[in-house]
Design a protein around this motif. Structure first.
Motif, PDB file in Angstrom:
ATOM      1  N   VAL A   1      10.261 -23.531  34.686  1.00  0.00           N
ATOM      2  CA  VAL A   1      11.992 -22.533  34.006  1.00  0.00           C
ATOM      3  C   VAL A   1      12.837 -22.368  33.983  1.00  0.00           C
ATOM      4  O   VAL A   1      13.757 -22.859  33.905  1.00  0.00           O
ATOM      5  CB  VAL A   1      11.102 -21.320  33.698  1.00  0.00           C
ATOM      6  CG1 VAL A   1      11.690 -20.013  32.417  1.00  0.00           C
ATOM      7  CG2 VAL A   1       9.463 -21.608  32.429  1.00  0.00           C
ATOM      8  N   ALA A   2      12.684 -21.500  35.400  1.00  0.00           N
ATOM      9  CA  ALA A   2      14.216 -21.204  35.699  1.00  0.00           C
ATOM     10  C   ALA A   2      15.261 -22.514  36.089  1.00  0.00           C
ATOM     11  O   ALA A   2      16.349 -22.923  36.047  1.00  0.00           O
ATOM     12  CB  ALA A   2      14.496 -20.585  37.199  1.00  0.00           C
ATOM     13  N   VAL A   3      14.720 -23.642  36.725  1.00  0.00           N
ATOM     14  CA  VAL A   3      15.571 -24.659  37.404  1.00  0.00           C
ATOM     15  C   VAL A   3      15.585 -25.741  36.120  1.00  0.00           C
ATOM     16  O   VAL A   3      16.983 -25.832  36.143  1.00  0.00           O
ATOM     17  CB  VAL A   3      14.619 -25.451  38.235  1.00  0.00           C
ATOM     18  CG1 VAL A   3      15.131 -27.192  38.367  1.00  0.00           C
ATOM     19  CG2 VAL A   3      14.433 -24.680  39.604  1.00  0.00           C
ATOM     20  N   LEU A   4      15.085 -25.482  35.621  1.00  0.00           N
ATOM     21  CA  LEU A   4      15.040 -26.671  34.188  1.00  0.00           C
ATOM     22  C   LEU A   4      16.157 -25.981  33.292  1.00  0.00           C
ATOM     23  O   LEU A   4      16.927 -26.880  33.103  1.00  0.00           O
ATOM     24  CB  LEU A   4      14.191 -27.231  33.353  1.00  0.00           C
ATOM     25  CG  LEU A   4      13.169 -28.479  34.007  1.00  0.00           C
ATOM     26  CD1 LEU A   4      12.240 -28.460  33.197  1.00  0.00           C
ATOM     27  CD2 LEU A   4      13.858 -29.640  34.244  1.00  0.00           C
ATOM     28  N   SER A   5      16.204 -24.377  33.019  1.00  0.00           N
ATOM     29  CA  SER A   5      17.265 -24.363  32.073  1.00  0.00           C
ATOM     30  C   SER A   5      18.675 -24.187  33.123  1.00  0.00           C
ATOM     31  O   SER A   5      19.555 -24.573  32.217  1.00  0.00           O
ATOM     32  CB  SER A   5      17.205 -22.217  31.923  1.00  0.00           C
ATOM     33  OG  SER A   5      15.169 -22.811  31.096  1.00  0.00           O
ATOM     34  N   CYS A   6      18.285 -23.890  34.179  1.00  0.00           N
ATOM     35  CA  CYS A   6      19.700 -23.859  34.805  1.00  0.00           C
ATOM     36  C   CYS A   6      19.948 -25.431  34.584  1.00  0.00           C
ATOM     37  O   CYS A   6      21.400 -25.423  34.727  1.00  0.00           O
ATOM     38  CB  CYS A   6      19.067 -23.419  36.185  1.00  0.00           C
ATOM     39  SG  CYS A   6      19.177 -21.476  36.314  1.00  0.00           S
ATOM     40  N   LEU A   7      19.726 -26.145  35.163  1.00  0.00           N
ATOM     41  CA  LEU A   7      20.249 -27.652  35.401  1.00  0.00           C
ATOM     42  C   LEU A   7      20.515 -27.772  33.807  1.00  0.00           C
ATOM     43  O   LEU A   7      22.013 -28.692  33.873  1.00  0.00           O
ATOM     44  CB  LEU A   7      19.059 -28.528  35.680  1.00  0.00           C
ATOM     45  CG  LEU A   7      18.756 -28.658  37.724  1.00  0.00           C
ATOM     46  CD1 LEU A   7      17.830 -29.537  37.324  1.00  0.00           C
ATOM     47  CD2 LEU A   7      20.274 -29.044  37.819  1.00  0.00           C
ATOM     48  N   GLN A   8      19.761 -27.520  33.213  1.00  0.00           N
ATOM     49  CA  GLN A   8      20.374 -28.235  31.337  1.00  0.00           C
ATOM     50  C   GLN A   8      22.277 -27.780  31.149  1.00  0.00           C
ATOM     51  O   GLN A   8      22.643 -28.112  31.027  1.00  0.00           O
ATOM     52  CB  GLN A   8      19.661 -27.544  30.139  1.00  0.00           C
ATOM     53  CG  GLN A   8      20.181 -28.002  29.260  1.00  0.00           C
ATOM     54  CD  GLN A   8      19.794 -28.448  27.387  1.00  0.00           C
ATOM     55  OE1 GLN A   8      18.379 -27.261  28.166  1.00  0.00           O
ATOM     56  NE2 GLN A   8      19.416 -28.848  26.514  1.00  0.00           N
ATOM     57  N   GLY A   9      22.715 -25.923  31.460  1.00  0.00           N
ATOM     58  CA  GLY A   9      22.902 -25.820  31.317  1.00  0.00           C
ATOM     59  C   GLY A   9      24.496 -26.192  32.391  1.00  0.00           C
ATOM     60  O   GLY A   9      25.713 -26.370  31.875  1.00  0.00           O
ATOM     61  N   ILE A  10      24.257 -26.748  33.353  1.00  0.00           N
ATOM     62  CA  ILE A  10      24.753 -27.212  34.419  1.00  0.00           C
ATOM     63  C   ILE A  10      25.243 -28.228  34.011  1.00  0.00           C
ATOM     64  O   ILE A  10      26.598 -29.301  33.732  1.00  0.00           O
ATOM     65  CB  ILE A  10      24.455 -27.216  36.163  1.00  0.00           C
ATOM     66  CG1 ILE A  10      23.977 -26.106  36.556  1.00  0.00           C
ATOM     67  CG2 ILE A  10      25.084 -28.250  36.573  1.00  0.00           C
ATOM     68  CD1 ILE A  10      22.964 -25.725  38.033  1.00  0.00           C
ATOM     69  N   ILE A  11      24.852 -29.084  33.426  1.00  0.00           N
ATOM     70  CA  ILE A  11      24.857 -30.558  33.219  1.00  0.00           C
ATOM     71  C   ILE A  11      25.879 -30.500  31.747  1.00  0.00           C
ATOM     72  O   ILE A  11      26.723 -31.532  31.893  1.00  0.00           O
ATOM     73  CB  ILE A  11      23.568 -31.120  32.565  1.00  0.00           C
ATOM     74  CG1 ILE A  11      22.402 -32.072  33.775  1.00  0.00           C
ATOM     75  CG2 ILE A  11      23.908 -32.323  31.760  1.00  0.00           C
ATOM     76  CD1 ILE A  11      21.835 -32.652  33.695  1.00  0.00           C
ATOM     77  N   LEU A  12      25.759 -29.068  30.870  1.00  0.00           N
ATOM     78  CA  LEU A  12      25.987 -28.911  29.963  1.00  0.00           C
ATOM     79  C   LEU A  12      27.775 -28.746  30.247  1.00  0.00           C
ATOM     80  O   LEU A  12      28.454 -28.917  29.761  1.00  0.00           O
ATOM     81  CB  LEU A  12      25.979 -28.168  28.612  1.00  0.00           C
ATOM     82  CG  LEU A  12      24.673 -28.165  28.236  1.00  0.00           C
ATOM     83  CD1 LEU A  12      23.878 -27.395  27.439  1.00  0.00           C
ATOM     84  CD2 LEU A  12      25.071 -29.502  26.901  1.00  0.00           C
ATOM     85  N   GLY A  13      27.916 -27.960  31.559  1.00  0.00           N
ATOM     86  CA  GLY A  13      29.303 -27.076  31.491  1.00  0.00           C
ATOM     87  C   GLY A  13      30.152 -28.051  32.840  1.00  0.00           C
ATOM     88  O   GLY A  13      31.111 -28.184  33.148  1.00  0.00           O
ATOM     89  N   TRP A  14      29.364 -29.268  33.764  1.00  0.00           N
ATOM     90  CA  TRP A  14      29.711 -29.754  34.007  1.00  0.00           C
ATOM     91  C   TRP A  14      31.042 -30.499  34.414  1.00  0.00           C
ATOM     92  O   TRP A  14      32.171 -29.906  35.365  1.00  0.00           O
ATOM     93  CB  TRP A  14      28.849 -31.538  34.974  1.00  0.00           C
ATOM     94  CG  TRP A  14      29.011 -31.758  35.949  1.00  0.00           C
ATOM     95  CD1 TRP A  14      29.620 -32.699  36.335  1.00  0.00           C
ATOM     96  CD2 TRP A  14      28.461 -31.441  37.568  1.00  0.00           C
ATOM     97  NE1 TRP A  14      29.850 -33.449  37.663  1.00  0.00           N
ATOM     98  CE2 TRP A  14      28.933 -32.617  38.764  1.00  0.00           C
ATOM     99  CE3 TRP A  14      27.794 -30.678  38.244  1.00  0.00           C
ATOM    100  CZ2 TRP A  14      29.130 -32.058  39.453  1.00  0.00           C
ATOM    101  CZ3 TRP A  14      27.682 -30.208  39.294  1.00  0.00           C
ATOM    102  CH2 TRP A  14      28.391 -31.040  40.114  1.00  0.00           C
ATOM    103  N   ASN A  15      31.241 -30.810  33.202  1.00  0.00           N
ATOM    104  CA  ASN A  15      32.491 -31.368  32.838  1.00  0.00           C
ATOM    105  C   ASN A  15      34.078 -30.506  32.478  1.00  0.00           C
ATOM    106  O   ASN A  15      35.004 -31.658  33.114  1.00  0.00           O
ATOM    107  CB  ASN A  15      33.518 -32.847  32.088  1.00  0.00           C
ATOM    108  CG  ASN A  15      31.999 -33.885  31.930  1.00  0.00           C
ATOM    109  OD1 ASN A  15      31.695 -34.232  33.323  1.00  0.00           O
ATOM    110  ND2 ASN A  15      31.479 -34.697  30.811  1.00  0.00           N
ATOM    111  N   GLY A  16      33.244 -29.600  32.526  1.00  0.00           N
ATOM    112  CA  GLY A  16      34.444 -28.455  32.417  1.00  0.00           C
ATOM    113  C   GLY A  16      35.215 -27.966  33.555  1.00  0.00           C
ATOM    114  O   GLY A  16      35.623 -26.584  33.358  1.00  0.00           O
ATOM    115  N   SER A  17      33.946 -28.347  34.087  1.00  0.00           N
ATOM    116  CA  SER A  17      33.928 -27.215  36.072  1.00  0.00           C
ATOM    117  C   SER A  17      34.674 -27.532  36.844  1.00  0.00           C
ATOM    118  O   SER A  17      35.536 -29.001  36.758  1.00  0.00           O
ATOM    119  CB  SER A  17      32.544 -26.771  36.243  1.00  0.00           C
ATOM    120  OG  SER A  17      33.489 -26.276  37.213  1.00  0.00           O
TER     121      SER A  17
END
Length: 303
Positions: free
Chosen positions: A29-45
């Protein structure tokens, strides 16, 4: 102290052993939820690897914390859960529960430290996200709120461990909010709630026997089975609609996870003693669906 000596129709003392209490399978749960957020914001970091590592560590610690404190309320029900156990055996179980609770608080503390580090980088807007997330995680089973026992676990977990964790992770990565973050979080958030619902379905009889007022106990087993099926199917519908509307990339890969849904779907109608695997099998379905969903972000679009 043995499971044979202490076991009853209400509970199994082995569930309080550290590895079982930590419920490592639920880390999906935590890993996939965090990974989706990471992917969504990756290019803006501007520092994606640093933020991603901190987000994953904080999310995993928070999940462990929730799992380890989850059984603390059982201390008040040991006489009901283990009617054939001696007083000394029940004291031993209580010590295990207390130990897990203390370790859970330690995980909370480490997650808070990571949160403070990220707040120092992202600003005070992140503070409110962290406070809401921590409060939601702690009061899942703890008084005076204990929203699991108020029948609110399924909807609140949808928001806390789904929508909030995914969009919050995306905010940490990019430094801003977008409505697309919230929309794209919906399919995986539904399955996060589904995993909790599967746990309530598995434990329906024992929860009812000791007075736990989960959603499944409140509305009845059969209605919860209908809810399980509707939620599982709605995750597919939501993902495909978001793709067709241009909000998400091509996500039809998730249809392959229907094969993993077959096993837990079948267990919905079996007797209680055959239902024990419904939660880990739902977790496997969640993991496969989530992995396929996240893969859609990483491959070139087909359409």
């Amino acid at each position: 102290m043995t499971a044979q000596t202490l076991g009853s129709r209400h509970s199994n003392p082995q569930k309080y052993q550290l590895l079982k209490a930590a419920r490592p399978f639920s880390l999906v749960v935590a890993v996939l939820s965090c990974l989706q957020g990471i992917i969504l914001g990756w290019n803006g970091s501007h520092a994606p690897f640093l933020f991603a590592a901190a987000i994953l560590a904080g999310g995993i610690l928070l999940q462990f914390a929730v799992n380890l404190i989850n059984d603390h309320s059982d201390i008040r029900e040991l006489d009901q859960r283990f009617p054939n156990a001696s007083e000394s055996d029940r004291q031993d179980i209580a010590c295990l529960i207390d130990r897990n609770f203390r370790l859970g608080l330690l995980c909370f503390l480490m997650a808070i430290l990571i949160g403070l580090f990220l707040i120092s980088l992202r600003g005070l807007d992140l503070l409110w996200i962290c406070l809401v997330g921590l409060a939601g995680a702690y009061f899942y089973t703890q008084e005076p709120i204990n929203y699991k026992n108020r029948g609110l676990g399924v909807p609140i977990v949808f928001f806390m461990m789904g929508i909030l964790m995914i969009s919050g992770s995306a905010y940490v990565m990019s430094g801003y909010f977008k409505i697309e973050y919230f929309l794209q979080a919906i399919p995986l958030s539904i399955l996060t709630s589904l995993l909790l619902l599967s746990n309530e379905l598995r434990d329906f009889e024992s929860d009812k026997a000791v007075g736990q007022q989960t959603l499944t106990v409140r509305i009845g087993y059969q209605k919860s089975v209908v809810l399980y099926r509707l939620m599982a199917l709605s995750a597919f519908v939501a993902a495909l609609l978001l793709w067709l509307s241009g909000v998400m990339p091509f996500s039809a890969w998730i249809l392959m996870s229907l094969l993993a849904l077959k096993a837990p779907w079948r267990l919905l109608t079996v007797p209680a003693n055959e239902r024990v695997m419904i939660t880990p099998l739902t977790g496997r379905f969640h993991a496969i669906f989530g992995t396929l969903l996240l893969t859609s972000y990483l491959i070139p679009p087909l359409f």
